[in-house]
Write an enzyme that holds these catalytic residues in place. Structure first.
Site, PDB file in Angstrom:
ATOM      1  N   ASN A  63      12.138   4.307 -12.406  1.00  0.00           N
ATOM      2  CA  ASN A  63      11.768   3.406 -11.314  1.00  0.00           C
ATOM      3  C   ASN A  63      11.898   1.999 -11.880  1.00  0.00           C
ATOM      4  OD1 ASN A  63      10.641   1.906  -9.268  1.00  0.00           O
ATOM      5  ND2 ASN A  63       8.752   3.086  -9.129  1.00  0.00           N
TER       6      ASN A  63
ATOM      7  N   ARG B  44      14.398   6.238  -8.292  1.00  0.00           N
ATOM      8  CA  ARG B  44      13.795   5.797  -7.044  1.00  0.00           C
ATOM      9  C   ARG B  44      14.655   4.660  -6.496  1.00  0.00           C
ATOM     10  NH1 ARG B  44       9.198   1.467  -5.935  1.00  0.00           N
ATOM     11  NH2 ARG B  44       8.954   1.785  -3.702  1.00  0.00           N
TER      12      ARG B  44
ATOM     13  N   HIS C 103       8.130   3.643   1.322  1.00  0.00           N
ATOM     14  CA  HIS C 103       7.108   4.415   0.591  1.00  0.00           C
ATOM     15  C   HIS C 103       7.173   5.896   0.933  1.00  0.00           C
ATOM     16  CE1 HIS C 103       4.737   0.412   0.410  1.00  0.00           C
ATOM     17  NE2 HIS C 103       5.345   0.599  -0.752  1.00  0.00           N
TER      18      HIS C 103
ATOM     19  N   HIS D 198      -1.006   3.690   1.972  1.00  0.00           N
ATOM     20  CA  HIS D 198      -0.425   3.396   0.652  1.00  0.00           C
ATOM     21  C   HIS D 198      -0.653   1.911   0.410  1.00  0.00           C
ATOM     22  CE1 HIS D 198       2.731   3.881  -2.575  1.00  0.00           C
ATOM     23  NE2 HIS D 198       2.685   2.566  -2.428  1.00  0.00           N
TER      24      HIS D 198
ATOM     25  N   ARG E  81       4.083 -10.482   0.023  1.00  0.00           N
ATOM     26  CA  ARG E  81       4.870 -10.388   1.255  1.00  0.00           C
ATOM     27  C   ARG E  81       3.970 -10.558   2.470  1.00  0.00           C
ATOM     28  NH1 ARG E  81       7.723  -4.812  -0.214  1.00  0.00           N
ATOM     29  NH2 ARG E  81       6.435  -4.935  -2.096  1.00  0.00           N
TER      30      ARG E  81
ATOM     31  N   ASP F  56      -3.226 -10.227  -6.943  1.00  0.00           N
ATOM     32  CA  ASP F  56      -3.902  -9.063  -7.504  1.00  0.00           C
ATOM     33  C   ASP F  56      -5.261  -8.879  -6.832  1.00  0.00           C
ATOM     34  OD1 ASP F  56      -5.360  -7.255  -9.183  1.00  0.00           O
ATOM     35  OD2 ASP F  56      -3.958  -7.692 -10.816  1.00  0.00           O
TER      36      ASP F  56
ATOM     37  N   GLY G  22      -2.274   1.773  -5.918  1.00  0.00           N
ATOM     38  CA  GLY G  22      -3.179   1.028  -6.776  1.00  0.00           C
ATOM     39  C   GLY G  22      -4.472   0.587  -6.133  1.00  0.00           C
ATOM     40  N   ILE G  23      -4.392  -0.123  -5.011  1.00  0.00           N
ATOM     41  CA  ILE G  23      -5.602  -0.572  -4.315  1.00  0.00           C
ATOM     42  C   ILE G  23      -6.299   0.613  -3.656  1.00  0.00           C
ATOM     43  CG2 ILE G  23      -6.469  -2.014  -2.434  1.00  0.00           C
ATOM     44  CD1 ILE G  23      -4.145  -3.941  -3.007  1.00  0.00           C
ATOM     45  N   GLY G  24      -5.541   1.460  -3.014  1.00  0.00           N
ATOM     46  CA  GLY G  24      -6.118   2.610  -2.319  1.00  0.00           C
ATOM     47  C   GLY G  24      -6.866   3.546  -3.245  1.00  0.00           C
ATOM     48  N   GLU G  25      -6.369   3.715  -4.470  1.00  0.00           N
ATOM     49  CA  GLU G  25      -6.987   4.641  -5.406  1.00  0.00           C
ATOM     50  C   GLU G  25      -8.141   4.026  -6.176  1.00  0.00           C
ATOM     51  OE1 GLU G  25      -3.887   6.210  -7.944  1.00  0.00           O
ATOM     52  OE2 GLU G  25      -2.554   6.516  -6.227  1.00  0.00           O
TER      53      GLU G  25
ATOM     54  N   GLU H 189       5.014   9.620  -7.139  1.00  0.00           N
ATOM     55  CA  GLU H 189       6.397   9.522  -6.673  1.00  0.00           C
ATOM     56  C   GLU H 189       7.375  10.074  -7.706  1.00  0.00           C
ATOM     57  OE1 GLU H 189       6.293   5.350  -4.242  1.00  0.00           O
ATOM     58  OE2 GLU H 189       5.343   5.416  -6.221  1.00  0.00           O
TER      59      GLU H 189
END
Length: 392
Positions: free
Chosen positions: A8, A95, A183, A210, A243, A284, A329-332, A380
């Site tokens: 990736n 990927r 994603h 995600h 973004r 971040d 990252g944020i979700g987990e 992934e």
């Protein structure tokens, strides 16, 4: 036993994973052997490699100063060849963010397919060129090893036509201006993992969040993509690290009328907006959650608001909601974000268990919640390894 290398590649990073598999019919039979990444390519490059248990290896190749992608790949291949527990590579899976209109499933990378994918760079300028950069390098290093592209867009090609179409003239739709969604490799993995957790394929109406530096939501019905927040490009949908997400097209016209050129607008939308743009502090989420600055709180509130609003839209497309899943990252890792999103979705029957959420448990739904609430780490790379082996 197959030895499958998954790559990736980003603008300044190169993530990799090595899987070993004796059979290809079940994804859970793919055994992770090593996982690692080169960071700060083009600057003070760092290398980390972990074993299958997540422990960092101490004996690593020497990295002095700045490496480019080609040098990093050379170092990685030399290191793999020197490991007594690693056999000859069977294949390399990549990927690739955008498959465009023509590539709806994994494809072997050869001259024709590579050129077609390079032509899609304008649709994913932050990702596509870097995803494909290792292919020609590795073709020279390891000409006998097949390479496969696995696409973030493929999983969404099963969506109904009405979910993929913009209200544009038919000629433009036919030319490939569609809602592709991204994603997809992450969503495909999560859909299979949820089915294993529930012990059945009919998982019902599911929304997966995600949430990372790139962020999107996907609505699934029994494991199939129904709708996604991302569209023609990966700048659409939710606000992200840098973004902007959803934006009135009239804003673009306004900027053009006021002397902005396409390069300036692209830089604004992809690199200077999102959490970074609103906060003026950082892209971040960890930094923003730790900050007392009002602009940091404003960025977090906007991020959560847009997620909750989009969940409402996707729940409408599904006709209800049975499971809400957080990943990436944020979700987990960001329990406060999960808590705020769940609070905003109480009208859907979402009730979170605070202790389970704080512990980052697999299931964080309260016993009386009408909706299952999950924290499922995405993988992934495993998905890519599985697709690569099945294709070959």
């Amino acid at each position: 036993m197959r030895q499958l290398l998954v790559l990736n590649s980003g603008s300044s990073s190169l993530k990799f994973a090595l899987f070993q598999a004796e059979r290809e019919d079940r994804m859970e039979d793919f055994r992770l052997h090593y996982r690692g990444h080169f960071s700060a390519l083009g600057a003070q490059t760092r290398l980390q490699i972990d074993d299958a248990q997540g422990a960092s290896l101490e004996a690593l190749p020497s990295v002095n100063g700045s490496l480019n992608h080609q040098q990093a790949l050379g170092l990685l291949i030399d290191w793999l060849n020197a490991q007594p527990d690693v056999a000859k590579l069977s294949a390399i899976g990549h990927r690739v963010v955008h498959g465009g209109k023509d590539y709806q499933a994994p494809v072997r990378l050869e001259a024709h397919s590579l050129n077609a994918l390079l032509a899609l760079i304008p649709l994913a300028p932050l990702h596509q060129p870097h995803c494909l950069a290792p292919v020609e390098v590795l073709a020279q290093m390891l000409p006998e090893v097949p390479q496969v592209a696995c696409f973030d867009t493929s999983f969404h090609t099963q969506q109904p036509a009405v979910a993929r179409q913009f209200a544009l003239p038919q000629a433009l739709t036919d030319s490939g201006i569609l809602r592709y969604g991204f994603h997809g490799l992450s969503y495909e993995y999560i859909s299979q993992r949820l089915a294993r957790e529930l012990g059945r394929a009919d998982t019902g109406r599911v929304i997966v969040a995600h949430l990372g530096n790139g962020a999107s939501l996907c609505a699934l019905r029994d494991g199939r993509s129904v709708a996604s927040t991302m569209g023609f490009t990966a700048v659409d949908g939710l606000p992200m690290g840098t973004r902007c997400g959803n934006l009135d097209p009239g804003v673009i016209l306004h900027l053009l009328d006021n002397g902005w050129d396409s390069a300036q607008i692209s830089d604004l939308l992809y690199k200077r907006s999102g959490l970074l743009g609103v906060s003026g502090i950082s892209a971040d989420m960890r930094t923003l959650l730790a900050s007392d600055a009002p602009s940091a709180r404003e960025a977090i509130e906007l991020f959560v608001y847009q997620i909750v609003r989009a969940i409402g839209s996707l729940a409408a497309a599904l006709g209800g909601l049975d499971h809400l899943i957080f990943t990436a990252g944020i979700g987990e890792r960001a329990a406060p974000i999960r808590a705020a999103v769940c609070e905003g979705c109480d009208w859907l029957g979402v009730v979170m268990d605070e202790a389970a959420n704080h512990a980052h448990a697999l299931s964080i739904a309260a016993p009386h919640s009408a909706v299952g609430v999950w924290v499922i780490p995405t993988d992934e790379e495993r998905m890519i390894a599985w697709h690569t082996a099945r294709l070959l």
